[in-house]
Write a protein that holds these residues in place. Structure first.
Motif, mmCIF file in Angstrom:
data_model
loop_
_atom_site.group_PDB
_atom_site.id
_atom_site.type_symbol
_atom_site.label_atom_id
_atom_site.label_comp_id
_atom_site.label_asym_id
_atom_site.label_seq_id
_atom_site.Cartn_x
_atom_site.Cartn_y
_atom_site.Cartn_z
ATOM 1 N N PRO A 167 0.971 9.417 1.769
ATOM 2 C CA PRO A 167 0.388 9.491 0.427
ATOM 3 C C PRO A 167 -1.138 9.410 0.447
ATOM 4 O O PRO A 167 -1.816 10.127 -0.298
ATOM 5 N N GLY A 196 0.821 -1.207 0.000
ATOM 6 C CA GLY A 196 0.000 0.000 0.000
ATOM 7 C C GLY A 196 0.850 1.249 0.000
ATOM 8 O O GLY A 196 2.066 1.192 0.159
ATOM 9 N N GLY A 197 0.206 2.382 -0.154
ATOM 10 C CA GLY A 197 0.940 3.637 -0.248
ATOM 11 C C GLY A 197 1.403 4.171 1.094
ATOM 12 O O GLY A 197 2.373 4.898 1.184
ATOM 13 N N GLY A 198 0.690 3.808 2.151
ATOM 14 C CA GLY A 198 1.065 4.293 3.468
ATOM 15 C C GLY A 198 0.308 5.548 3.861
ATOM 16 O O GLY A 198 -0.470 6.112 3.075
#
Lengths: 318, 305
Positions: B134, B129-131
């Motif tokens: 973001p 995932g982007g975290g």
């Protein structure tokens, strides 16, 4: 017989129609899937591309694309950051302690639940044991603060009356007790819930196995040891893989609610550190570098655990 | 010989009896440990505030009062938060279940062209995932900051749930669908009249999980909202825990609203407990009735997961 079956099914799969003809027929289902695809592009893949800010010095004015590239600066910083190393230790420590304690507890509790003869009583205990799973961590924090309070918390009073301790313990205000406190609290919250999977597997065990064992003179413990436990080994392996895959993300909720200046050295977990750096101190790039690393480590852990489990038990997730 | 075996049997049954008694006793202890904290909070919430601060309470309120609850249900801030909590849960669950159910229906057709690639596209997001940041930047760019829709749109869909639902669709006999098609039913009718009703158990399970998630969510409120108008019950709880100021604020609010005369001895600690019970009760009332569904749903999850 087999051939005949194949022959009956064959025309459906072999049939080759031109792409557009086939697509037109299937279009409805593709459109349904596209809703999901569109959602994931926006809410999963676009954030993934946002990871590039880990390689930039993000500032609000220039935005994602305007901010200057800095290469691996944030990743280098990561290895010199005392709190980063500290967070790794805490995250791994809490995870290992939690996996090590919660699995035996859950399995013993499952076996004991399964041995209850009175169906109604069993049902009541099950329903009660699910309750803590449904409460939020905000509520957990209220409960923990009041149960563990040094001045009037019942735990301290019971321990004092039993003579285990002389003075009340501030469980949440001490570094050395933080890990065990949150691990026990998490077990309290999830013990009953975690039995569901195991109980479902147990209910699928062939009753005649138990009958046969009984005739052979196997007592209750022998039956648990040689029938129930082996039947659970597969699902235990799967649950362990999932736990290992989740190690990197452990501890956000507990740290968010229970971390304070007194226990910070032991309550600073990785996911919480990502939050502190990113949203409290507004260092977007550094925070993203950490969370990117976490994501990679998580995926690697999951794949490794799965491979090991496949090798050892022949059972894995994929 | 015969006497011997029967005596073995006797000791065996005596041992089993002892085991049963010990086991029941252990289970009662577990039950007590699980329930006592809730009981304690209920006790405090029904106790007089001033009295509660003077000496610890254990099993029964010392000085009974309904003032704490009266304060909550007459407090505009709490009531508004309760409304937001209910709204996000109801709207969130309905949209999540329908959206995810439809996507899962498309995905459940194994003969679909390119299904393998769709699945890869979906599964990848489960492992990577982007975290936090973001995602935060995205939410900001979409204009969802301080917007009620931030509770609904990002949780419209879940890959994990769609896999659960898909596994359930698979268990519905294909002949049912086939028969309806021969009778001339369209895709929509087949979904609405056959697939959906046959899959109610899994939808109930997902609705429960998602509903609990929505009801208990605090993090999105913390990071995506600024004004008080989007506060949920959990966010109010969080404020009460995380900052002493919130309690101070509450005290001032009480004083300002003239509560001092009406509720002379209300204290933040008892208010906090009453709010907690107020927040917990709705879920406690729902889940026992859905138990048989979610047990099944979890099983599908662990097999397919």
């Amino acid at each position: 017989m087999r051939k005949k079956e194949l022959n009956i099914r064959a025309p459906r799969t072999v049939e080759k129609k031109p792409f557009w003809v086939r697509f037109k027929k299937e279009a409805v289902f593709h459109i349904m899937i596209w809703f999901g695809v569109a959602f994931l592009i926006v809410f999963a893949y676009i954030p993934m591309s946002g990871i590039i800010i880990a390689f930039k010095d993000y500032n609000f004015r220039s935005g994602i694309f305007g901010s200057p590239w800095v290469g691996l600066k944030h990743f280098r910083q990561l290895f010199q950051d005392f709190f980063m190393g500290n967070a790794v230790i805490n995250t791994v420590g809490i995870s290992v302690l939690s996996i090590g304690l919660s699995y035996p507890c859950t399995i013993i509790f499952t076996l004991l639940l399964n041995e209850l003869r009175n169906v109604k009583f069993k049902r009541v205990i099950q329903t009660v044991s699910y309750l803590p799973h449904f409460i939020s961590w905000a509520i957990m924090a209220v409960i923990l603060n009041s149960m563990l309070s040094p001045s009037e918390g019942i735990i301290n009073i019971v321990l004092q009356n039993l003579g285990f301790i002389d003075k009340p313990i501030a469980f949440l205000g001490r570094e050395d007790l933080y890990w065990i406190t949150v691990v026990v609290a998490s077990i309290w919250k999830s013990l009953g819930w975690n039995t569901i999977v195991y109980l479902a597997v147990i209910s699928g065990i062939d009753e005649s196995l138990y009958e046969a064992a009984k005739i052979d003179g196997a007592g209750r413990f022998a039956r648990m040891r040689y029938i129930t436990l082996p039947a659970l080994s597969g699902i235990i392996a799967i649950m362990l893989i999932l736990s290992v895959g989740g190690i990197a993300g452990t501890g956000f909720d507990t740290s968010f609610y229970l971390s304070n200046d007194l226990n910070y050295n032991r309550s600073n977990t990785l996911s919480y550190y990502v939050y502190t750096i990113g949203l409290r101190r507004a260092n977007f790039s550094y925070s993203t570098a950490i969370s990117f690393l976490l994501s990679v480590v998580s995926a690697t852990l999951m794949l490794t655990a799965n491979t090991i489990s496949n090798k050892l038990t022949g059972k894995g997730l994929f | 010989m015969r006497g011997n075996t029967s005596s073995i049997k006797m000791t065996a049954t005596i041992n089993e009896k002892i085991f049963d008694v010990v086991n029941v006793f252990l289970m009662l202890i577990v039950g007590f440990i699980t329930l006592y904290p809730f009981w304690y909070c209920i006790v405090v919430s029904f106790n007089d505030g001033l009295d509660a601060t003077m000496a610890p309470l254990y099993f029964w309120p010392r000085k009974w009062t309904f003032d704490n609850y009266e304060f909550i249900v007459t407090n505009e801030r709490t009531l508004h938060a309760a409304m937001i909590s209910v709204l996000r849960t109801v709207i969130g669950v309905v949209t999540h279940v329908s959206f995810t159910g439809v996507v899962a229906y498309g995905l459940s057709k194994r003969w679909l062209m390119g299904r393998k690639y769709y699945m890869m596209f979906f599964m990848f997001t489960m492992y990577f995932g982007g975290g936090l940041i973001p995602t935060y930047l995205l939410i900001r760019a979409l204009g969802l900051i301080d917007n009620f829709l931030v509770y609904i749109i990002p949780s419209l869909f879940s890959v994990y749930d769609s896999i659960l639902i898909m596994a359930y669709y698979d268990s519905i006999p294909g002949a049912l669908e086939e028969a309806a098609r021969i009778d001339g039913a369209g895709h929509f009718k087949i979904f609405a009249r056959i697939i959906f009703p046959a899959s109610l158990p899994i939808f109930a399970t997902i609705a429960l999980f998602n509903g609990v998630g929505q009801w208990n969510a605090y993090f999105d409120t913390t990071i995506y909202t600024r004004s008080d108008k989007l506060l949920t019950l959990q966010a109010i709880m969080t404020k009460m825990i995380n900052s002493a100021e919130a309690l101070q604020e509450m005290n001032e609010q009480m004083a300002a609203s003239g509560a001092v005369d009406g509720f002379a001895t209300i204290k933040p600690i008892t208010i906090r407990m009453a709010t907690m019970i107020f927040t917990t009760v709705p879920i406690t009332l729902v889940y026992p009735f859905l138990q048989k569904y979610f047990v099944k749903g979890i099983m599908i999850g662990s097999v397919k997961g």
